[in-house]
Scaffold this motif. Sequence first.
Motif, mmCIF file in Angstrom:
data_model
loop_
_atom_site.group_PDB
_atom_site.id
_atom_site.type_symbol
_atom_site.label_atom_id
_atom_site.label_comp_id
_atom_site.label_asym_id
_atom_site.label_seq_id
_atom_site.Cartn_x
_atom_site.Cartn_y
_atom_site.Cartn_z
ATOM 1 N N CYS A 268 0.855 -1.136 -0.086
ATOM 2 C CA CYS A 268 -0.059 0.105 0.058
ATOM 3 C C CYS A 268 0.869 1.111 0.007
ATOM 4 O O CYS A 268 1.802 1.402 0.821
ATOM 5 C CB CYS A 268 -0.937 -0.053 1.203
ATOM 6 S SG CYS A 268 -2.026 1.380 1.151
ATOM 7 N N GLN B 165 -1.986 6.548 0.817
ATOM 8 C CA GLN B 165 -2.965 5.836 0.556
ATOM 9 C C GLN B 165 -3.650 5.114 1.594
ATOM 10 O O GLN B 165 -3.006 4.736 2.626
ATOM 11 C CB GLN B 165 -2.510 4.852 -0.540
ATOM 12 C CG GLN B 165 -2.335 5.263 -1.879
ATOM 13 C CD GLN B 165 -1.652 4.160 -2.850
ATOM 14 O OE1 GLN B 165 -1.331 3.042 -2.619
ATOM 15 N NE2 GLN B 165 -1.832 4.319 -4.108
ATOM 16 N N CYS C 272 -5.645 1.554 1.774
ATOM 17 C CA CYS C 272 -5.884 0.466 0.871
ATOM 18 C C CYS C 272 -6.876 -0.617 1.643
ATOM 19 O O CYS C 272 -6.697 -0.997 2.953
ATOM 20 C CB CYS C 272 -4.802 -0.364 0.679
ATOM 21 S SG CYS C 272 -3.551 0.788 -0.178
ATOM 22 N N TRP D 184 -9.053 -4.463 1.543
ATOM 23 C CA TRP D 184 -9.423 -5.677 0.648
ATOM 24 C C TRP D 184 -10.591 -6.494 0.964
ATOM 25 O O TRP D 184 -10.901 -6.252 2.036
ATOM 26 C CB TRP D 184 -8.185 -6.642 1.192
ATOM 27 C CG TRP D 184 -6.694 -6.103 0.449
ATOM 28 C CD1 TRP D 184 -6.302 -6.601 -0.930
ATOM 29 C CD2 TRP D 184 -5.598 -5.359 0.983
ATOM 30 N NE1 TRP D 184 -4.957 -6.031 -0.888
ATOM 31 C CE2 TRP D 184 -4.901 -5.236 -0.074
ATOM 32 C CE3 TRP D 184 -5.540 -4.444 1.856
ATOM 33 C CZ2 TRP D 184 -3.627 -4.354 -0.051
ATOM 34 C CZ3 TRP D 184 -4.697 -3.753 2.175
ATOM 35 C CH2 TRP D 184 -3.583 -3.673 1.186
ATOM 36 N N ALA E 213 -8.987 -5.543 -4.376
ATOM 37 C CA ALA E 213 -8.506 -4.500 -3.454
ATOM 38 C C ALA E 213 -9.157 -2.932 -3.959
ATOM 39 O O ALA E 213 -9.438 -3.086 -5.204
ATOM 40 C CB ALA E 213 -6.966 -4.500 -3.529
ATOM 41 N N VAL F 262 -8.199 1.087 -3.442
ATOM 42 C CA VAL F 262 -7.296 2.167 -2.909
ATOM 43 C C VAL F 262 -7.699 3.421 -3.262
ATOM 44 O O VAL F 262 -8.336 4.138 -4.256
ATOM 45 C CB VAL F 262 -6.177 1.960 -4.060
ATOM 46 C CG1 VAL F 262 -4.975 3.256 -3.671
ATOM 47 C CG2 VAL F 262 -5.149 0.590 -3.834
ATOM 48 N N ARG G 7 -2.158 4.275 5.091
ATOM 49 C CA ARG G 7 -1.047 5.109 5.158
ATOM 50 C C ARG G 7 -1.141 6.472 4.720
ATOM 51 O O ARG G 7 -0.238 7.084 3.958
ATOM 52 C CB ARG G 7 0.012 4.421 4.029
ATOM 53 C CG ARG G 7 0.388 2.919 4.741
ATOM 54 C CD ARG G 7 1.573 2.504 4.097
ATOM 55 N NE ARG G 7 2.584 3.169 4.211
ATOM 56 C CZ ARG G 7 3.534 3.383 3.288
ATOM 57 N NH1 ARG G 7 3.623 2.601 2.082
ATOM 58 N NH2 ARG G 7 4.745 4.095 3.382
ATOM 59 N N TRP H 291 -1.470 -1.592 9.746
ATOM 60 C CA TRP H 291 -1.867 -2.746 9.105
ATOM 61 C C TRP H 291 -2.880 -3.676 9.576
ATOM 62 O O TRP H 291 -2.718 -3.925 10.937
ATOM 63 C CB TRP H 291 -0.619 -3.691 8.603
ATOM 64 C CG TRP H 291 0.145 -2.850 7.562
ATOM 65 C CD1 TRP H 291 0.362 -3.340 6.439
ATOM 66 C CD2 TRP H 291 1.186 -1.833 7.733
ATOM 67 N NE1 TRP H 291 1.193 -2.676 5.532
ATOM 68 C CE2 TRP H 291 1.643 -1.489 6.355
ATOM 69 C CE3 TRP H 291 1.419 -1.077 8.575
ATOM 70 C CZ2 TRP H 291 2.709 -0.847 6.117
ATOM 71 C CZ3 TRP H 291 2.535 0.202 8.492
ATOM 72 C CH2 TRP H 291 3.002 0.013 7.203
#
Length: 154
Positions: free
Chosen positions: A65, A69, A71, A73, A82, A84, A110, A138
Amino acid sequence: MRTTVLAATLAATALVPATAMSSGATPAAHHGPAVHHGPAVHHGTAGQERSRSAPQAAPAGLAPCGAGQLCLWAKPDFTGAAQVHELSTVDIESCVPLPAGSSAQALVNRTGRPVTTYQSAECAETGEFETYPGGGTWVPRSPYTVRAFKIWES
């Protein structure tokens, strides 16, 4: 109250040293739903707040990622379709529902800003919601199905 929670989360994030694990190592703990640099704040239902697991370093190569961004899933462990999102295409502090028929079960933040994910497609706080720091979070397994999000001003 949200400002206080976000300020506390950001302050705690600034105090945690960013250490990276070697690429061959596995995370020491996968007890909670998030592996991140700073603490997430779980709000639960009816605005109840409690801290998530202790801060951990992000393992190298856990999920791709890009910087800046958000991201998402469709399936746990960063698998499935995915999506973004970038700051240039999202209204700050506005509810962003995921496209009809889609949802997320894993995410990486992020953006550099706190992001709240919601179980509700309308960002209703009557269901589950959680705020993740923007310095690098994460989440291989969200504790609920994500249907919308908000990116907050720093």
